[in-house]
Structure formats: structure tokens, C-alpha cells
Design a protein around this motif. Sequence first.
Motif, mmCIF file in Angstrom:
data_model
loop_
_atom_site.group_PDB
_atom_site.id
_atom_site.type_symbol
_atom_site.label_atom_id
_atom_site.label_comp_id
_atom_site.label_asym_id
_atom_site.label_seq_id
_atom_site.Cartn_x
_atom_site.Cartn_y
_atom_site.Cartn_z
ATOM 1 N N SER A 369 3.811 -43.220 38.260
ATOM 2 C CA SER A 369 4.498 -42.174 37.489
ATOM 3 C C SER A 369 3.535 -41.062 37.109
ATOM 4 N N VAL A 370 2.302 -41.424 36.802
ATOM 5 C CA VAL A 370 1.296 -40.415 36.459
ATOM 6 C C VAL A 370 1.053 -39.496 37.646
ATOM 7 N N VAL A 371 0.951 -40.069 38.839
ATOM 8 C CA VAL A 371 0.736 -39.252 40.044
ATOM 9 C C VAL A 371 1.892 -38.281 40.243
ATOM 10 N N GLN A 372 3.111 -38.750 40.076
ATOM 11 C CA GLN A 372 4.275 -37.883 40.253
ATOM 12 C C GLN A 372 4.288 -36.741 39.243
ATOM 13 N N CYS A 373 3.921 -37.040 37.997
ATOM 14 C CA CYS A 373 3.876 -35.991 36.974
ATOM 15 C C CYS A 373 2.746 -34.997 37.243
ATOM 16 N N LEU A 374 1.604 -35.500 37.684
ATOM 17 C CA LEU A 374 0.469 -34.615 37.963
ATOM 18 C C LEU A 374 0.785 -33.662 39.120
#
Length: 528
Positions: A369-374
Motif C-alpha cells: 500500500s505504501v508503494v501504491q501511495c508513493l
Amino acid sequence: MPKNILAEMGSQVGLTPARQNKKEVEEWARRQSGPMVNPSFEPDDIAPHSLSPVKDEKKRPGDKGIFLVNMKEKDLQEEEYEPYENRVVDHPTTNTETLLHLLKGSLGTGILAMPHAFAKSGYVVGAIGTIVIGVLCTYCIHVLIDSCYVLCKRRKVPSLTYTAAAEAALSEGPDWCKACAPYAAHVVNAFLLIYQIGTCCVYVVFVSENIQFVMIKQFGIHVAVMEVMLWILLPLILINWVRDLKYLAPFSAIANAVTIVSFAIILYYIFRQTPTLEGKVPAGKIGDFPLFFGTVLFALEAIGVILPLENEMKTPKDFVGKFGVLNRAMISIIILYVGMGLFGYLQYGINSKGSITLNLPSETETLASVVQCLLAFAIFVTHGLACYVAIDILWNEYVGQRLLNSSHRLIWEYVLRTIIVLVTFGIAAAVPELDLFISLFGALCLSALGLAFPAFIQSCTYWYYVSRSERIRMIVKNTIVVIFGVLGLVVGTWTSLEGIIVKFSGGAYNPVVNATEATFTNDTTFAP
């Protein structure tokens, strides 16, 4: 300086006879007192360099009394104009900086769509096709740069833009091309404008889909893509109200760092479990190949930034050549794209999404999820950069030219910026399909800008400057490239549009009223 001293100096270079006896002295005095037969030989008190030998056209060939110099016989011709040496750049970039800029310009949403492209073509056809398309794109870029360089030398200008090069080339081609030259810039601008607006649409869909995916999978909040688009609409308008790119530079630098870290994490997920050939096909359906072609072309082609980067280099000669910046960058890009597409497809198979970020297990792992938000943040910032090109074309070339004397010029510029954002938002909201968007604009715009136009520009540039046999070879070669580009444009665009029509005509998906809960409750839709 007294004239008698100048006369003595002249005698040493052959302009005046040496006074060896009284008779010759008297003859010299008589000639000085009488009318000058050739006043051009009169010494100049101010400019001593005027004593240089000058050719006297009236002098008989057999008379050696005056020293004659023929410039053509001495092969002293005017030095040829060199565009690279006449470029004045405030902050020129080094070879390494140009290489990094070119890599950044080619690494974006396109590389994240490569696994989906390989799912359409198969792993063997996909790998070979990506290499062939990459080599062809690189060749066409070389052709465009070479033509621009030759046109700069002929017109004695340090650099040319893509639109200026197209107009200049057609004006030097056959007669029917010369008649089309005044419209060449508008045609190129139209394709560039459509491409940039299409890229912005892709960015809107990418950001919205990734935010929606995180909210549903990570937080259990079911929202539609349209709702997320509405949330980001105002921030998109505000970021595109920034008139000077230097204010976006810090955010762009952060976005670059975020992109690199995110790609590394994506590769971790791809290779966390060994990719396998099981259930994967070496070749896909022929009908799906145009979608693969459009996606790869959209991903690989960075024709919009090539000439600006080359024009800003400290040593532009290093941009081309066997081991130049362009070849090194394109080899790296092709390897990255083949690797991401091949191993991403081998890991996720036919379930590969329009962006590989949607295949990450964000419902179970926070890191995904962090990768998608970044990446959503990075692409959101990039939207301002991509939209800047479209605004620049419309405002500086067309709208702004008609409002030079308007007292509300600044207000109209902000209105134009807002309208462009609303257009990209409207198209993205109407067709929120990332894979179809990428394929459509890749086939529609980059087939022309990246393949057909450079070949056509080269043919016009050299039309009257090569031998008949060389012209025939050039025409045959460039005709093949143009036909390939036109076929890619027509077939790829038609296939993408047909996919969009089929997708939405059957009522399977309505981006405005559908609640995407049904989509996400289907486990096979976003199976990792």
C-alpha cells in the motif's frame, strides 16, 4: 604616418617599384602627382592592413608589376557554420545529467504497464517485439537529430524545435511538400498536444485507481474511481496553476527518489517468489498485438524530450554516436522494460493489470500500500510537468498570441490552464481504463511523432542533396518506416477504440454510477 614611408613599405610587398635609379625616382614622382590609375592601391594611413595584396581585374595577365592573389586558388573559403559551437545555454547539462534526464523521461506509468502488455503478446513475442520496437524508435530518433543538425547548418541557426524542423524540412523537399510546409508546424503541434493531454489522462486514472485500491484493500472503504477523481481535481488544478517550473523542481526531485524506491520494492515482490513459465504462453493472440504495440510505444518513446535535452547539452556531439548518450540510455531503457514486462508477466500471468502496482498484495501487506501511495504522489507531481507542455503549446503558439494587448491576459492564461485540467479529468472520468488509455495514445500519437514524422523529415531534408541512387535507397527505407508507423497508428488506434466501445457498450462498467464494490468483491479481478 608619412606617405613616403608607406611607399617604401609598399615596394617591399610589390605594390610600388623599388627606386634603384634617378629615372625611376622621377617616374614614381610623376605617377604620384598625376591621377591614380587604380585608387584601391592608395595606402591607408588609418588601417595599415590595407597594404595587403588585392587583385586588380584590369591588369594584363602578363604584367607582373603588381602582386596578385586569387582567393579561390589558395582555397581560402568561408568557414562552414557549426550549430553546436554557436549555442548559448545558460546552464548546460553534462552527459551524465542528460542521461539521467532521458531515463527519467522514459520511466513512468509505461514501464508499470509492461507486464500487462506481455500478457497480450506472450513472453517470447513480447521480449522480441519490445527489442525490435526499441531499436526502431532509437533509429528514428537518430534520423530526427541528424536532420535537425543538417537543417541548422543550412539555415545558420544554433538549434531547432521539432515543429520548426518539420516546417524547415518540408520547405526544402519536393514541390508538393513545399506547399504543405506552412501547415507542418500545426500538424506536429496537434499530435504533441493530443499526446500530452492523453498522458495527463493516463496519470489521472493511475493516481485514482491506486488510491482507490489502497482504500478498499487496506482500509475497507469502498469508493468508486469517479469519487477519487473528484477528490484530486482541485489539487490538480492548483498544481497546474504554477506558472514557473522552478517551483515544481523540489517536488520533482522528491518524485524521482520516490519512483526509484518504489521500483525497487516492486522488483522485490516480483522476485519474492520465483517466476515460472507454468500457465504462460510464448505468443498471444494476433488480435491483441496492436494493444501490445501501442503500450510498448507509449512506454519506450520519449520523442517530446529528445530535442530539448540535446539542445541543452554542454557537449551535444556526445549525444549521438555508437557509444553516445542516446544509445546508452535506450539500451538501458530497453533492458529495464523487457525485464519488467517479462518477469512481471511470468509472476502474475494473465492477471497482470494495467499497472503492476494493482497486482501487489496491499490487502495483506502495508508495504504494498505504501508503494501504491508513493507512486500515486510521484505521478500526481508529474501531471503538472506533462500538462505544462500542453499549456505551453496552446498558450504560446495560439491563444496567447491573440491576447498580447489584453489587460486580462494573465486571467485568460489561468482560465486556459483550468480548462486543460478539466479536459483531462473529463476524458479520464469517461474512460477510466488505464491499459486502454496507454495503448490508445501510444498508437495514435507516437506512431506518428516517433516513427513516421522523423522518416518523412529526413526524406525532405536530403531530397535535393543526394545522388539519385542514394535518394532511391533513402525513399525505400523511409517508406517502410512510414508504412509501419501508419499501420501502427490505424490498427492500434482502432483496436484500442474497439476495446473501449466493447468495454462500456455492454453495460459491464459505468464509471459514473457503478459502485465498484462488485468489482473488488470478485477475488479474481485483482488476484496477485
